[in-house]
Design a protein around this motif. Structure first.
Motif, short mmCIF file in Angstrom:
data_model
loop_
_atom_site.label_atom_id
_atom_site.label_comp_id
_atom_site.label_asym_id
_atom_site.label_seq_id
_atom_site.Cartn_x
_atom_site.Cartn_y
_atom_site.Cartn_z
N LEU A 127 1.04 -1.43 -0.01
CA LEU A 127 0.19 0.04 0.12
C LEU A 127 0.77 1.11 0.11
CD1 LEU A 127 -2.84 -0.95 2.74
CD2 LEU A 127 -3.12 -0.68 0.20
N GLU A 128 0.58 2.07 -0.92
CA GLU A 128 1.20 3.50 -0.98
C GLU A 128 0.50 4.59 -0.88
OE1 GLU A 128 3.87 2.23 -4.42
OE2 GLU A 128 4.19 4.20 -4.22
N GLY B 97 -4.19 -5.05 -3.00
CA GLY B 97 -3.72 -4.43 -1.56
C GLY B 97 -5.26 -3.98 -0.89
N LYS B 98 -6.49 -4.63 -1.53
CA LYS B 98 -7.53 -4.44 -0.87
C LYS B 98 -7.90 -4.89 0.40
CE LYS B 98 -10.20 -6.48 -4.14
NZ LYS B 98 -9.23 -6.85 -5.22
N SER B 99 -7.55 -6.06 0.63
CA SER B 99 -7.41 -6.84 1.81
C SER B 99 -6.80 -6.31 2.91
CB SER B 99 -7.44 -8.43 1.73
OG SER B 99 -8.54 -8.96 1.16
N SER B 100 -5.26 -5.84 2.44
CA SER B 100 -4.53 -5.28 3.52
C SER B 100 -5.09 -4.00 3.88
CB SER B 100 -3.09 -5.03 2.74
OG SER B 100 -2.55 -6.10 2.37
N LEU B 101 -5.75 -3.18 3.13
CA LEU B 101 -6.41 -1.81 3.43
C LEU B 101 -7.29 -2.25 4.45
CD1 LEU B 101 -6.48 1.21 3.08
CD2 LEU B 101 -8.01 1.02 1.23
N THR C 112 -7.42 0.47 -14.17
CA THR C 112 -7.41 -0.43 -12.94
C THR C 112 -7.17 -1.78 -13.25
OG1 THR C 112 -8.81 1.54 -11.83
CG2 THR C 112 -8.30 -0.86 -11.00
N PHE C 113 -8.18 -2.38 -14.30
CA PHE C 113 -8.13 -3.63 -14.50
C PHE C 113 -7.29 -4.06 -15.53
CE2 PHE C 113 -11.96 -2.86 -12.03
CZ PHE C 113 -11.77 -3.72 -10.73
N ASP C 114 -6.71 -3.17 -16.35
CA ASP C 114 -6.07 -3.52 -17.64
C ASP C 114 -7.10 -4.26 -18.53
OD1 ASP C 114 -3.59 -2.26 -17.23
OD2 ASP C 114 -3.11 -3.99 -15.74
N TYR C 115 -8.17 -3.76 -18.52
CA TYR C 115 -9.25 -4.67 -19.54
C TYR C 115 -10.21 -3.83 -20.03
CZ TYR C 115 -11.90 -8.54 -21.06
OH TYR C 115 -12.81 -9.54 -21.71
N PRO C 116 -10.84 -3.80 -21.26
CA PRO C 116 -11.56 -2.63 -21.94
C PRO C 116 -12.97 -3.00 -21.06
CG PRO C 116 -11.17 -4.55 -23.30
CD PRO C 116 -10.23 -4.65 -22.16
N ILE C 117 -13.59 -1.68 -20.59
CA ILE C 117 -14.82 -2.11 -19.96
C ILE C 117 -15.78 -0.87 -20.31
CG2 ILE C 117 -16.10 -1.98 -17.74
CD1 ILE C 117 -13.54 -3.18 -16.55
N GLU C 118 -16.87 -1.02 -20.88
CA GLU C 118 -17.63 0.12 -21.23
C GLU C 118 -18.77 0.58 -20.10
OE1 GLU C 118 -17.97 1.73 -24.17
OE2 GLU C 118 -16.55 0.53 -25.21
N ILE D 289 -13.39 3.61 -4.29
CA ILE D 289 -12.04 3.62 -4.35
C ILE D 289 -11.62 2.75 -5.36
CG2 ILE D 289 -9.77 3.48 -3.17
CD1 ILE D 289 -10.99 4.61 -0.94
N LEU D 290 -10.70 2.96 -6.47
CA LEU D 290 -10.23 2.12 -7.08
C LEU D 290 -8.59 1.96 -6.78
CD1 LEU D 290 -11.49 3.28 -10.96
CD2 LEU D 290 -12.31 1.49 -9.27
N LEU D 291 -8.35 0.54 -6.55
CA LEU D 291 -7.00 0.49 -5.94
C LEU D 291 -6.26 -0.35 -7.12
CD1 LEU D 291 -6.68 -0.61 -2.29
CD2 LEU D 291 -5.78 1.37 -3.29
N LYS D 292 -5.01 -0.32 -7.27
CA LYS D 292 -4.39 -1.09 -8.20
C LYS D 292 -2.93 -1.05 -7.83
CE LYS D 292 -2.81 -1.81 -13.13
NZ LYS D 292 -2.48 -1.05 -14.23
N GLU D 293 -2.10 -2.08 -7.47
CA GLU D 293 -0.94 -2.29 -7.15
C GLU D 293 -0.60 -1.34 -5.86
OE1 GLU D 293 1.37 -1.57 -10.54
OE2 GLU D 293 0.83 -3.42 -11.56
#
Lengths: 353, 267
Positions: B17-18, B39-43, B233-239, B208-212
């Motif tokens: 977490l940063e 890091g969701k569960s750590s948070l 966030t997810f490195d995936y195309p989402i509409e 909150i969107l978390l990534k790495e």
């Protein structure tokens, strides 16, 4: 309405089991006091006991002596040690979240035995020790030894902030073996007198219990049991999980130390006066959970009662079976306990498959 | 208000977490989203007090988390972790009852019944927890967390849930989140980790969107839920479409093969 009725039945059942255990205990107590090499009719038992509280009696002085100076202290010790092993077993199983844990497995008994042996053999080199603590020296040494080994086993079984049960059992086996070897090593250096007192002590028996021993062991075990019985909330929380217990407001670290210290105190004191008695701490909580569920509010006191019944009954068998000689009580509990343990393993296997 | 300032957290020298800042107000339903290992569960563990961070601080109602003892904290916040393994057989109702072990509740019997009726678990009360299905177990654990803050109190309280709907069927998922909507009106702030973006889109107030271990976006739902943010966030195309009935965002992930073709085209 029908559902409410069912609930009442469940709580009634818990009460019935507690009352049943109480009645059973009373019967065992009475039976245990009246039987032996010298039989005292139960009417006389009650008379002598009540005379102790001021009533008049026609009992003979032999009856009185046998009852008050041999059987009563012995019975009290069996009740207290058995009850202590039962409640400590239940609490340790709850703390370690595992039904196979018993005081022997996690090193309380062997640690206590090792400390006792060291005291017998090397005690003469530390004359200030008995001066300092008097009659409490042996129970204290056994307590410290039991606690130290338990803490070590517990530390070794911690992985990633949690108790790893396979590590726990491995650590327990290893430290039990080490303690056994050190006991052997100490005996190697023992003189005849030390060897003699250790041999008698290690046979594990409540025979020869004197009032002076009772006066030491009873308050220690009694108070520790009372304090342990109060940990039911925390142990219930731990049953859901350590993190969950914390979320529900339990100071988990404090609970762990409480349960370990109190169990070591109970079992260590028990071992110091009667030697290591196996299996009571394992079987008793199981029998209780099978009949009245897992709520520690009931499991802890019921385990105490059941342990007291089991050990005093074993003692009764031990001194009846080859009268007028006596069999060490540890043999009786193992003969009952070992087959039960096997039955338990088979059932756990069934549950998993 | 729960206030987390500059949270930094390491697991075995890996920074998970940063510099996380977040606020959770009463009456707010905040959802934490992010890919696996974000890091969701750590948070979550840091917010609940289960883990302590070397750098950064968490305060409940203006008071540092370190100043609360476990029993005191249990009166202010309730937690439902991802999954719970019971070591001994307990009845479902006994599990729920445990939620009140350190709570001063004036009518425990009533609270337990009310909660279990609301979570649709009252009919399971005399069953052993171990015999329940995954979704039922989750509902029982949810009830346990819920009963801990059920009786109204004059001070602000919080409910923290880590993937509470992961084993539930769609109807149970929506019932749970609907229950949370009612709960937040009782002077309670709610933080939920979810994996289902559409559940978040329908029920959350803020996201909150978390990534790495880093915050990609943090704010009210409509600002955070954009195609760019989600892709980042997810490195995936989402509409992100509009829900035909509620007008709320509707998340439509593209199938993998379309994703491929786009990559080929752009290359």
């Amino acid at each position: 309405m029908a559902l409410l009725l069912q609930e009442k039945k469940l709580s009634n059942r818990k009460n019935y089991v507690l009352i049943g255990l109480g009645v059973l205990l009373f019967i065992v107590v009475l039976f245990s006091l009246q039987s032996g090499a010298y039989t005292i009719p139960s009417v006389d038992v009650l008379k002598i006991l009540s005379s102790h509280f001021g009533a008049d009696t026609g009992a003979t002085s032999i009856q009185k002596n046998v009852l008050l100076h041999i059987r009563l202290p012995r019975l009290l010790m069996a009740l207290m040690v058995g009850g202590g092993l039962g409640i400590a077993g239940a609490a340790l199983q709850g703390l370690f979240r595992n039904p196979l844990v018993e005081p022997g497995l996690i090193g309380v008994s062997s640690g206590a035995a090792l400390a006792a042996v060291c005291l017998f053999v090397f005690g003469a080199s530390f004359p200030w020790l008995p001066n300092l603590m008097g009659a409490f020296t042996l129970p204290m040494a056994a307590f410290v030894g039991g606690l130290a080994v338990t803490m070590l086993v517990y530390r070794l079984s911690q992985a990633g902030g949690k108790t790893d049960i396979s590590l726990l059992i491995l650590a327990g086996v290893a430290l039990n073996a080490l303690a056994g070897a050190l006991i052997g090593l100490s005996l190697f250096y023992a003189d005849d007198a030390a060897l003699r007192s250790f041999t008698f002590w290690s046979m594990g028996d409540v025979g020869g219990t004197t009032w002076s021993k009772v006066h030491i062991a009873l308050p220690i075990i009694g108070i520790a049991c009372l304090l342990l019985g109060k940990q039911h909330k925390g142990l219930n929380g731990i049953a859901i999980g350590e993190a969950e217990a914390y979320h529900m407001g339990i100071n988990v670290q404090r609970l762990k130390i409480y349960v370990l210290v109190l169990s070591a105190l109970i079992v260590g004191t028990g071992v110091s006066v009667t030697g290591a008695i196996g299996f009571v701490g394992l079987i008793v909580p199981h029998l209780i959970r099978l009949t009245i569920g897992s709520d520690h509010k009931i499991v802890l006191p019921a385990s105490f009662l059941m342990g007291a019944i089991l050990l005093s009954l074993s003692d009764l068998i031990a001194r009846m079976i080859i009268m007028p000689a006596e069999m060490p009580i540890g043999i009786i509990t193992a003969i009952i306990g070992a087959p039960f343990f096997i039955w338990l393993i088979i059932n756990v296997k069934k549950l998993r498959s | 208000m729960i206030k987390a300032d500059n949270i930094n957290f390491w697991i075995k020298n890996r920074r998970v977490l940063e510099n996380i800042y977040l606020q959770l107000n009463v009456g707010e339903l905040k959802v934490v989203l992010g890919p696996n290992g974000a890091g969701k569960s750590s948070l979550f563990k840091i917010l609940s007090g289960e883990a302590t961070c070397k750098l950064g601080a968490v305060a409940y109602n203006g008071r540092n988390l370190q100043q609360y003892n476990a029993a005191h904290l249990a009166m202010v916040r309730s937690v439902m972790p991802q999954s719970s393994q019971l070591s001994f057989p307990f009845f479902a109702k006994e599990v729920v009852e445990m939620g009140l072990m350190n709570i001063n509740n004036h009518n425990p019997t009533y609270s337990i019944q009310e909660v279990m009726l609301q979570t649709n678990t009252w009919h399971l009360k005399n069953q052993l927890y171990g015999n329940l299905s995954g979704g039922e177990k989750q509902r029982v654990q949810f009830s346990r967390a819920l009963v801990q803050i059920w009786e109204e109190k004059p001070y602000p309280r919080y409910l923290l849930l880590d993937e509470p709907t992961s084993s539930m069927d769609i109807s149970q998922q929506h019932q749970l989140l609907h229950l949370l909507l009612g709960l937040k009106k009782r002077n309670i702030g709610i933080l939920v980790i979810l994996h289902d973006l559409n559940l978040a889109a329908l029920y959350a107030d803020s996201l909150i969107l978390l990534k790495e271990g880093k915050v990609i976006a943090n704010g009210v739902k409509d600002e955070v839920l954009t195609a760019e943010n989600l892709f980042q966030t997810f490195d995936y195309p989402i509409e992100v479409l509009r829900h035909p009935v509620t007008g709320k965002p509707l998340i439509a992930p593209q199938p993998v093969h379309t994703n491929f073709q786009q990559t080929i085209k752009s290359a």
